[in-house]
Design a protein around this motif. Structure first.
Motif, PDB file in Angstrom:
ATOM      1  N   PHE A  31       0.734  -1.162   0.037  1.00  0.00           N
ATOM      2  CA  PHE A  31      -0.007   0.133  -0.033  1.00  0.00           C
ATOM      3  C   PHE A  31       0.780   1.306  -0.123  1.00  0.00           C
ATOM      4  N   HIS A  32       1.928   1.125   0.745  1.00  0.00           N
ATOM      5  CA  HIS A  32       2.763   2.339   1.047  1.00  0.00           C
ATOM      6  C   HIS A  32       3.518   2.677  -0.326  1.00  0.00           C
ATOM      7  N   PHE A  33       4.045   1.573  -1.102  1.00  0.00           N
ATOM      8  CA  PHE A  33       4.721   1.450  -2.027  1.00  0.00           C
ATOM      9  C   PHE A  33       3.924   1.952  -3.254  1.00  0.00           C
ATOM     10  N   PHE A  34       2.480   1.512  -3.403  1.00  0.00           N
ATOM     11  CA  PHE A  34       1.632   2.156  -4.528  1.00  0.00           C
ATOM     12  C   PHE A  34       1.182   3.585  -4.187  1.00  0.00           C
ATOM     13  N   LEU A  35       0.863   3.869  -3.124  1.00  0.00           N
ATOM     14  CA  LEU A  35       0.448   5.204  -2.676  1.00  0.00           C
ATOM     15  C   LEU A  35       1.678   6.357  -2.843  1.00  0.00           C
ATOM     16  N   LEU A  36       2.833   6.091  -2.536  1.00  0.00           N
ATOM     17  CA  LEU A  36       4.023   6.987  -2.563  1.00  0.00           C
ATOM     18  C   LEU A  36       4.996   6.867  -3.915  1.00  0.00           C
ATOM     19  N   HIS A  37       4.722   5.991  -4.556  1.00  0.00           N
ATOM     20  CA  HIS A  37       5.501   5.787  -5.468  1.00  0.00           C
ATOM     21  C   HIS A  37       4.795   5.853  -7.253  1.00  0.00           C
ATOM     22  N   PHE A  38       3.486   5.397  -6.941  1.00  0.00           N
ATOM     23  CA  PHE A  38       2.554   5.378  -8.209  1.00  0.00           C
ATOM     24  C   PHE A  38       1.468   6.550  -8.234  1.00  0.00           C
TER      25      PHE A  38
END
Length: 123
Positions: A31-38
């Motif tokens: 979730f963090h990766f998706f939110l802050l990188h995509f």
């Protein structure tokens, strides 16, 4: 054949909680990766955006749960690694004490930081 050894006791709950927290951490990190990188690229993220997210009760609660889960998972993993390496007696007790104090400090400071970032108490 090699003998299987684990510091987790048969029927114990720490083994189960280690697996549950690992699964939770994988989901939250995704979730963090998706939110802050995509959704938002790193160069677009500002302190104000992060503060805004922390003021939402759902996001704030998720981050507190993430803090508690990651702390338990990490400390439990380190402790069991030490036990697997053969630590016992006074050293085992000292490790348990040091890891317990470190956990408490990490959690207290993490909650203080989250509350400050949210601007006090979240909505």
């Amino acid at each position: 054949m090699a003998e299987r050894y684990s510091s987790f006791q048969r029927g114990g709950r720490r083994w189960l909680w280690q697996r549950i927290t690992a699964a939770f951490l994988v989901v939250v990190l995704a979730f963090h990766f998706f939110l802050l990188h995509f959704v938002h690229h790193a160069d677009e993220v500002t302190f104000a955006m992060s503060q805004g997210r922390m003021q939402e009760l759902t996001y704030f609660s998720l981050m507190i749960l993430f803090l508690l889960t990651a702390t338990f998972h990490g400390v439990n993993g380190v402790y069991n690694a030490l036990v697997n390496q053969g630590i016992s007696g006074t050293k085992k007790t000292a490790a348990k004490l040091v890891l317990g104090v470190a956990s408490a400090v990490l959690i207290v400071q993490g909650v203080r930081t989250a509350l400050a970032w949210a601007g006090g108490v979240p909505l």
